[in-house]
Design an enzyme around this catalytic site. Structure first.
Site, PDB file in Angstrom:
ATOM      1  N   CYS A 135      50.059   4.433 -52.223  1.00  0.00           N
ATOM      2  CA  CYS A 135      49.974   5.834 -52.610  1.00  0.00           C
ATOM      3  C   CYS A 135      48.724   6.096 -53.457  1.00  0.00           C
ATOM      4  CB  CYS A 135      51.189   6.203 -53.451  1.00  0.00           C
ATOM      5  SG  CYS A 135      52.736   5.883 -52.612  1.00  0.00           S
ATOM      6  N   ARG A 187      43.128   3.118 -49.121  1.00  0.00           N
ATOM      7  CA  ARG A 187      44.233   2.390 -49.740  1.00  0.00           C
ATOM      8  C   ARG A 187      45.406   2.227 -48.786  1.00  0.00           C
ATOM      9  NH1 ARG A 187      44.368   2.704 -55.572  1.00  0.00           N
ATOM     10  NH2 ARG A 187      46.608   2.835 -55.477  1.00  0.00           N
ATOM     11  N   TRP A 196      52.588   6.229 -49.249  1.00  0.00           N
ATOM     12  CA  TRP A 196      52.860   5.042 -48.453  1.00  0.00           C
ATOM     13  C   TRP A 196      54.349   4.773 -48.651  1.00  0.00           C
ATOM     14  CZ3 TRP A 196      53.616  -0.412 -49.760  1.00  0.00           C
ATOM     15  CH2 TRP A 196      53.456  -1.269 -48.674  1.00  0.00           C
ATOM     16  N   ASN A 226      53.193   7.698 -57.937  1.00  0.00           N
ATOM     17  CA  ASN A 226      53.012   6.342 -57.404  1.00  0.00           C
ATOM     18  C   ASN A 226      53.971   5.443 -58.164  1.00  0.00           C
ATOM     19  OD1 ASN A 226      50.904   7.348 -55.981  1.00  0.00           O
ATOM     20  ND2 ASN A 226      49.303   6.173 -57.030  1.00  0.00           N
ATOM     21  N   GLY A 227      54.590   4.503 -57.483  1.00  0.00           N
ATOM     22  CA  GLY A 227      55.510   3.590 -58.161  1.00  0.00           C
ATOM     23  C   GLY A 227      56.913   3.756 -57.619  1.00  0.00           C
ATOM     24  N   GLU A 276      44.000 -18.006 -43.452  1.00  0.00           N
ATOM     25  CA  GLU A 276      43.287 -16.746 -43.650  1.00  0.00           C
ATOM     26  C   GLU A 276      42.820 -16.155 -42.310  1.00  0.00           C
ATOM     27  OE1 GLU A 276      43.047 -14.672 -45.908  1.00  0.00           O
ATOM     28  OE2 GLU A 276      41.228 -13.520 -45.543  1.00  0.00           O
ATOM     29  N   LYS A 324      43.904 -12.518 -40.951  1.00  0.00           N
ATOM     30  CA  LYS A 324      42.948 -11.461 -40.573  1.00  0.00           C
ATOM     31  C   LYS A 324      43.316 -10.887 -39.214  1.00  0.00           C
ATOM     32  CE  LYS A 324      41.604 -10.679 -43.565  1.00  0.00           C
ATOM     33  NZ  LYS A 324      41.966 -11.103 -44.795  1.00  0.00           N
ATOM     34  N   GLU A 377      46.576  -8.826 -39.361  1.00  0.00           N
ATOM     35  CA  GLU A 377      46.434  -7.580 -40.119  1.00  0.00           C
ATOM     36  C   GLU A 377      45.799  -6.468 -39.296  1.00  0.00           C
ATOM     37  OE1 GLU A 377      45.755  -8.505 -44.809  1.00  0.00           O
ATOM     38  OE2 GLU A 377      44.187  -9.181 -43.468  1.00  0.00           O
ATOM     39  N   HIS A 430      54.800 -30.757 -35.523  1.00  0.00           N
ATOM     40  CA  HIS A 430      56.185 -30.768 -36.011  1.00  0.00           C
ATOM     41  C   HIS A 430      56.895 -29.453 -35.724  1.00  0.00           C
ATOM     42  CE1 HIS A 430      55.483 -34.614 -37.836  1.00  0.00           C
ATOM     43  NE2 HIS A 430      54.411 -34.131 -38.461  1.00  0.00           N
ATOM     44  N   LYS A 460      45.901  -1.330 -49.070  1.00  0.00           N
ATOM     45  CA  LYS A 460      44.851  -2.111 -49.706  1.00  0.00           C
ATOM     46  C   LYS A 460      45.337  -2.707 -51.012  1.00  0.00           C
ATOM     47  CE  LYS A 460      40.794  -3.794 -50.285  1.00  0.00           C
ATOM     48  NZ  LYS A 460      40.660  -5.077 -49.570  1.00  0.00           N
TER      49      LYS A 460
HETATM   50  C1  G6P Z   1      47.547  -6.375 -49.899  1.00  0.00           C
HETATM   51  C2  G6P Z   1      46.308  -6.342 -49.027  1.00  0.00           C
HETATM   52  C3  G6P Z   1      45.787  -7.761 -48.812  1.00  0.00           C
HETATM   53  C4  G6P Z   1      45.543  -8.427 -50.150  1.00  0.00           C
HETATM   54  C5  G6P Z   1      46.811  -8.435 -51.003  1.00  0.00           C
HETATM   55  C6  G6P Z   1      46.535  -8.912 -52.418  1.00  0.00           C
HETATM   56  O1  G6P Z   1      48.609  -6.920 -49.191  1.00  0.00           O
HETATM   57  O2  G6P Z   1      46.587  -5.732 -47.791  1.00  0.00           O
HETATM   58  O3  G6P Z   1      44.569  -7.702 -48.092  1.00  0.00           O
HETATM   59  O4  G6P Z   1      45.088  -9.737 -49.941  1.00  0.00           O
HETATM   60  O5  G6P Z   1      47.329  -7.105 -51.105  1.00  0.00           O
HETATM   61  O6  G6P Z   1      45.667  -8.005 -53.029  1.00  0.00           O
HETATM   62  P1  G6P Z   1      44.865  -8.271 -54.348  1.00  0.00           P
HETATM   63  O7  G6P Z   1      44.188  -6.970 -54.648  1.00  0.00           O
HETATM   64  O8  G6P Z   1      45.867  -8.635 -55.397  1.00  0.00           O
HETATM   65  O9  G6P Z   1      43.916  -9.376 -54.086  1.00  0.00           O
END
Ligand code: G6P
Length: 610
Positions: free
Chosen positions: A2, A27, A74, A100-101, A483, A487, A490, A506, A605
């Site tokens: 949000c 965001r 969101w 927000n929250g 990672e 990616k 996501e 395994h 984000k």
């Molecule tokens: C969200 C984002 C990820 C990010 C994670 C941690 O899930 O979509 O891309 O890695 O938060 O975010 P931070 O700001 O704590 O690194």
């Protein structure tokens, strides 16, 4: 996640709020809305979907008002819909509120309000807060907000306006960030959950602290605690501008950020790497050398990509510095009973510095007496402010939801930390110099990999229709495999598994067939031969191989269907290079599939809720 924007001044609020919402789109959100107050009348527009939908709606009307609040939502309570979008109002439509929250006791409060005759329009926890403010509102908005906040439990960043009180905008925060922007001659003010929403208008900001309430009028701003005690505050100067946020000629922020990495990695080590001494200086840690020498255990707590960077940190620090490291998901750490003694140092790693789980882990560690240090990108973020010290990434704002440049900057900072700790303990001056020189070479080596963008795009085209991928790596590159898979998931919504290459046999090997390609990081290091054996295991089951290999490796071609070559560096720094082709591969596969790369579905984000 949000986002909040608010404005009070003498200009038309709508264009400012709309612009702020657009700046907050990165965001992640699913609906948006706006409330304007003009001549004792409040008008609310809200809609599911993009901010552009809201604009289409508002443009048809004559949106007037020099005070207003706006929001990108969101969903947490109730599906994304027009009704659940913020602002929410009380039943008399006198109060409008964005939030927000999460209000944790909203069910009980909602039941009580219903008994008192209040009817609810939405499924949200936020409407309860709006109704409460409405219930207590007798002409004094500050009193009403304070009374409502007194009985809610949970987290909030809010902005509130009243229809019959067009000269006051109230904001408050507990656990959700809120920043006040000071406009021209202090005759107009902004409120936002993130400075990027207001940076086009002002660079002078005040970061609210938890349990702060701000009262903005057309010629004053006042910050107080929840007992109405006036608080002094510091005015900060934001050092990034609107143009920094633009895509800079790239199709997406994500691609722009991938290409920024030679620069951002350099920024992360600038002034910190001391090549001639083979060490690093990290002054922000606020720890004297003696204290650093005494620690014998480090805990890293983080989420998502930052957690993957922490895993790389574990491999580096244990191998080079000989300090024992544990890596925890922040969301697990906060509810466990972690063992922390006087020789344990806790690091929280977070790009945004606002991730709720990571912030809670920080607070839990502090409660247990630990020294907690932050590795953050966002200056002035909650984690940066609440930790005892730390290291900034200096990577500039990361807009793409899928983190890229923050990851390599985090690893760079962790490499510096490894050097610092290692040189205090067991590595020699010459070994330190070798590591430092290798680190210095990384930005140019990244540049070289980025030149292969077009050939990586060709590989992506061949594989973009596959629905399942396997990512394999070992040792320092096991976290990179995780990672790479993250990616792809996501941004392309393709199922991808990241595994330690040898662990694959395994269980996950059962998935391998001709339709499930494997991306394998097979660098010329001490376990190269082992990785080649893992490749054979995949090929024996008909799986296709895309290998990330070192330049000069002539053998790999025999084993892989496609090879992406990267320059050679020392083993501990190889993740800084091996991740680049994986970022590009994920990007191009998602682009081929026409996905919304910078704002993928269901993701945010910065996740400021649990
Ligand atoms: C969200 C984002 C990820 C990010 C994670 C941690 O899930 O979509 O891309 O890695 O938060 O975010 P931070 O700001 O704590 O690194």
């Amino acid at each position: 996640m949000c986002g909040i924007v608010g404005y009070i001044g003498s200009r038309d609020a709508y264009p400012i709020l709309n612009e702020g919402l657009i700046a907050l789109e990165y965001r992640g959100y699913d609906s948006s809305g706006i409330a304007l107050v003009d001549k004792g009348k409040m008008t609310i527009y809200k809609t599911k979907g993009k901010v552009n939908n809201l604009k289409t709606l508002v443009d048809k009307k004559n949106a007037k008002g020099t005070i207003g609040i706006a929001h990108t939502r969101w969903a947490t309570h109730g599906v994304p819909s027009n009704v659940n979008a913020h602002p929410h109002t009380d039943c008399k439509n006198r109060i409008a509120l964005v939030h927000n929250g999460i209000i944790e006791n909203y069910t009980i409060l909602k039941e009580q309000l219903k008994k008192e005759g209040v009817t609810f329009k939405s499924e949200t926890d936020t409407e309860v807060l709006a109704q409460l403010v409405g219930k207590y509102y007798k002409g004094d908005l500050v009193e009403a907000v304070l009374a409502a906040l007194d009985i809610v439990e949970g987290t909030y960043g809010i902005a509130v306006v009243a229809a019959d009180n067009p000269d006051i905008l109230v904001g408050a925060r507990r656990g959700s960030p809120l920043v006040v922007g000071l406009g021209d001659d202090d005759k107009e003010f902004y409120l936002a959950s993130d400075a990027s929403a207001i940076v086009r208008h002002t660079k002078r900001v005040i970061y609210l602290k938890d349990n702060n309430l701000v009262v903005l009028t057309r010629d004053s701003h006042q910050i107080m605690d929840l007992d109405k005690k006036i608080l002094s505050h510091e005015v900060h100067h934001i050092d990034f501008d609107a143009s920094t946020l633009a895509k800079g000629g790239f199709d997406h922020f994500m691609l722009k950020e991938i290409f920024e990495q030679p620069e951002t990695v350099k920024n992360a080590m600038r002034g910190r790497l001391i090549v001639e001494d083979g060490t690093a200086r990290l002054d922000g840690l606020n720890l004297v050398m003696q204290e650093l020498r005494q620690i014998n255990r480090i805990i890293f707590a983080a989420c998502g990509t930052s957690w993957h960077a922490a895993l790389v940190g574990e491999y580096m620090i244990e191998e080079i510095a000989g300090v024992s490291v544990e890596v925890e998901y922040a969301s697990e750490f906060r509810y466990r009973n972690p063992i922390i003694d006087s020789q344990t140092l806790v690091f929280v790693i977070s790009q945004s510095g606002e991730t709720a789980d990571t912030l809670a882990a920080l607070r839990e560690a502090q409660r247990r007496g630990a020294t907690v240090l932050g590795i953050c990108n966002m200056v002035g973020s909650s984690i940066a402010r609440e930790s005892h010290g730390g290291v900034y990434l200096h990577a500039g704002p990361e807009i793409g939801v899928a983190s890229t440049k923050a990851f390599t900057s985090q690893i760079t900072v962790l490499a510096l930390l490894t050097l610092l700790l290692g040189r205090m303990r067991r590595i020699s001056h010459s070994d330190g110099v070798t590591i430092a020189k290798a680190l210095e070479d990384i930005p140019d080596q990244i540049k070289k990999i980025l030149k292969q963008n077009d050939s990586i795009k060709e590989i992506a085209k061949k594989y973009s229709r596959h629905d399942n991928f396997m990512y394999l790596g070992r040792s320092f590159n096991f976290p990179v495999a995780l990672e790479g898979a993250l990616k792809l998931k996501e941004i392309s919504y393709i199922h991808a598994e990241g595994y330690a290459a040898a662990e694959m046999k395994h269980g996950p090997i059962a998935l391998i067939d001709k339709d499930m390609p494997s991306v394998v990081i097979a660098l010329k290091d001490s376990i190269y031969d082992k990785v080649i054996s893992n490749i054979q295991e995949v090929k024996a089951r008909g799986g296709k191989i895309i290998a990330i290999a070192n330049e000069g490796d002539r053998e790999i071609k025999k084993h892989a269907h496609h090879v992406i070559y990267i320059p050679k560096t020392i083993d501990m720094l190889s993740p800084l290079l091996s991740v680049i082709p994986l970022q590009l591969l994920a990007y191009h596969i998602a682009a081929q599939r026409g996905c919304e790369i910078d704002q993928p579905r269901n993701l945010a984000k910065s996740v400021t809720v649990e």
